[in-house]
Design a protein around this motif. Structure first.
Motif, PDB file in Angstrom:
ATOM      1  N   TRP A 167       0.810  -1.223   0.137  1.00 40.44           N
ATOM      2  CA  TRP A 167      -0.091   0.091   0.108  1.00 40.44           C
ATOM      3  C   TRP A 167       0.895   1.320   0.007  1.00 40.44           C
ATOM      4  O   TRP A 167       2.219   1.242   0.269  1.00 40.44           O
ATOM      5  CB  TRP A 167      -0.855   0.128   1.236  1.00 40.44           C
ATOM      6  N   ARG A 168       0.114   2.271  -0.541  1.00 39.07           N
ATOM      7  CA  ARG A 168       1.086   3.468  -0.503  1.00 39.07           C
ATOM      8  C   ARG A 168      -0.154   4.662  -0.389  1.00 39.07           C
ATOM      9  O   ARG A 168      -1.208   4.461  -0.633  1.00 39.07           O
ATOM     10  CB  ARG A 168       1.722   3.913  -1.847  1.00 39.07           C
TER      11      ARG A 168
ATOM     12  N   ALA B 184       0.487   8.853  -4.685  1.00 37.72           N
ATOM     13  CA  ALA B 184       1.199   8.500  -5.813  1.00 37.72           C
ATOM     14  C   ALA B 184       2.591   8.762  -5.643  1.00 37.72           C
ATOM     15  O   ALA B 184       3.431   8.275  -6.482  1.00 37.72           O
ATOM     16  CB  ALA B 184       0.680   9.287  -6.756  1.00 37.72           C
ATOM     17  N   ASP B 185       3.084   9.778  -4.807  1.00 38.81           N
ATOM     18  CA  ASP B 185       4.556  10.107  -4.743  1.00 38.81           C
ATOM     19  C   ASP B 185       5.231   9.536  -3.657  1.00 38.81           C
ATOM     20  O   ASP B 185       6.318  10.014  -3.416  1.00 38.81           O
ATOM     21  CB  ASP B 185       4.394  11.848  -4.560  1.00 38.81           C
ATOM     22  N   GLN B 186       4.531   8.543  -2.873  1.00 44.38           N
ATOM     23  CA  GLN B 186       5.161   7.821  -1.997  1.00 44.38           C
ATOM     24  C   GLN B 186       5.473   6.436  -2.500  1.00 44.38           C
ATOM     25  O   GLN B 186       4.702   5.691  -3.234  1.00 44.38           O
ATOM     26  CB  GLN B 186       4.367   7.975  -0.746  1.00 44.38           C
ATOM     27  N   PRO B 187       6.564   5.819  -1.909  1.00 42.47           N
ATOM     28  CA  PRO B 187       6.877   4.309  -2.187  1.00 42.47           C
ATOM     29  C   PRO B 187       5.971   3.333  -1.668  1.00 42.47           C
ATOM     30  O   PRO B 187       5.166   3.659  -0.580  1.00 42.47           O
ATOM     31  CB  PRO B 187       8.141   3.991  -1.779  1.00 42.47           C
ATOM     32  N   PHE B 188       5.789   1.955  -2.146  1.00 41.26           N
ATOM     33  CA  PHE B 188       4.842   1.112  -1.443  1.00 41.26           C
ATOM     34  C   PHE B 188       5.597   0.725  -0.327  1.00 41.26           C
ATOM     35  O   PHE B 188       6.632   0.773  -0.069  1.00 41.26           O
ATOM     36  CB  PHE B 188       4.587   0.145  -2.515  1.00 41.26           C
ATOM     37  N   HIS B 189       4.852   0.534   0.705  1.00 43.84           N
ATOM     38  CA  HIS B 189       5.189  -0.518   1.878  1.00 43.84           C
ATOM     39  C   HIS B 189       4.514  -1.629   2.192  1.00 43.84           C
ATOM     40  O   HIS B 189       3.269  -1.772   1.553  1.00 43.84           O
ATOM     41  CB  HIS B 189       5.285   0.375   3.203  1.00 43.84           C
TER      42      HIS B 189
END
Length: 338
Positions: free
Chosen positions: A163-164, A167-172
């Motif tokens: 999940w993130r 859109a400007d963050q990485p998935f974790h």
């Protein structure tokens, strides 16, 4: 009528069902296969016997050879393949082909219902357990697209997902926090109304092919009838406030649209790239294939493009499925195919 039902191919009992029998809860994977399991799949004509080894991997053609495995297959039900006998799975067929030159063992680490994140974790487990592995293959199914983000796709099972927040963050990775059953214990039942549970219980313990066939007929009528909406379906609030629900809902396209809006394409590419990196670190080659029944060229091309962007070797199986589906799909007692 009971005699006619048996002649028609219906089995005398409903359970235990393949799905619920092999699933056991696992903290890291959400769920995995029962170790040393054995089930006669009465839902398929011929009643193939499905077994797992002490690690929960599907036994195969080369299981008795005692050789260190050189190939591993990961994926969902299309890899585990409970519709055929142990010596007819994809890993077994590869063992037979490679056995023409020298004896080679393969690991079938598929688990029904797995998403790409679960497959990547299973891949890491297998590579750590078997340093002899030199090649790994992931079989992608189109439902993985939603499952990678939706933790309750197969409610009440829960899976780790990615999940993130934007859109400007990485998935974790989002771990499974709430246990449905204790870790290591089996999921004996899926969702169902009290009437379903009663019918299944009676049909199972009465050993009646007539009741089995009647229950199947009722289920077919339900599936073919008009949608009743999704008010009763369990939902979960995701970090962004969006709502996710099981894919079996009345609007599959709605689920796919939801996943796409929340970055399912990028999530899949991220996970494919990770699997490629896991294999490279272990000195093994990695390839991805897509489960196909032959006629879905646009979907095949779309997955090929995702593999290309992830730097993953892609092998198309579509050209090998040109004969009628009935020639390579398992026949069910009610006349259908799977």
């Amino acid at each position: 009528m009971e005699g006619l039902a048996r002649v028609a191919g219906y089995t005398p009992r409903l359970g235990p069902q393949v799905q619920t029998y092999f699933w056991v809860a696992d903290k890291a994977l959400g769920f995995r296969n029962r170790p040393n399991g054995r089930l006669e799949n009465g839902w398929v004509r011929g009643k193939p016997v499905v077994t797992t080894d002490s690690n929960g991997y599907r036994r195969g053609y080369g299981s008795a050879l005692g050789l260190p495995p050189e190939v591993v297959f990961v994926g969902d039900s299309t890899t585990f393949c409970a519709e055929v006998a142990d010596d007819e799975t994809i890993s077994s067929e590869v063992e037979k082909i490679l056995g023409g030159r020298r004896r080679t063992a393969a690991v079938n680490a598929g688990v029904r219902g797995y998403n790409t994140l679960q497959s990547s974790r299973m891949l890491r487990e297998c590579l750590a357990r078997f340093p002899s592995i030199r090649a790994a293959v992931y079989t992608y199914s189109d439902n993985d697209y939603v499952e990678n983000l939706n933790p309750i796709y197969y409610f009440p099972l829960k899976a780790p997902t990615v999940w993130r927040e934007s859109a400007d963050q990485p998935f974790h990775e989002v771990e499974v926090s709430a246990q449905i059953v204790p870790w290591g214990h089996a999921f004996f039942r899926l969702k169902g109304s009290p009437l379903d549970e009663l019918f299944i219980g009676v049909a199972t313990h009465s050993h009646s092919a007539l009741l089995n066939g009647s229950y199947r007929a009722i289920q077919r009528l339900r599936r073919s009838g008009p949608s009743r909406g999704s008010k009763a379906e369990p939902q979960i609030t995701l970090p962004s406030g969006s709502r996710a629900k099981p894919f079996e809902g009345p609007e599959p396209d709605e689920q796919i649209g939801w996943a796409k809006r929340h970055g399912a394409d990028e999530a899949l590419e991220t996970l494919l790239s990770r699997m490629n990196r896991i294999c490279a670190e272990a000195g093994a080659g990695f390839a991805a294939v897509r489960f196909t029944t032959g006629g879905e060229e646009p979907a095949d091309r779309a997955f090929e493009e995702r593999c290309r962007r992830a730097g993953v070797r892609y092998v198309s199986l579509r050209s090998h499925f040109v004969r009628p589906k009935t020639s390579y799909m398992a026949r069910l007692p009610d006349g259908g195919y799977d």
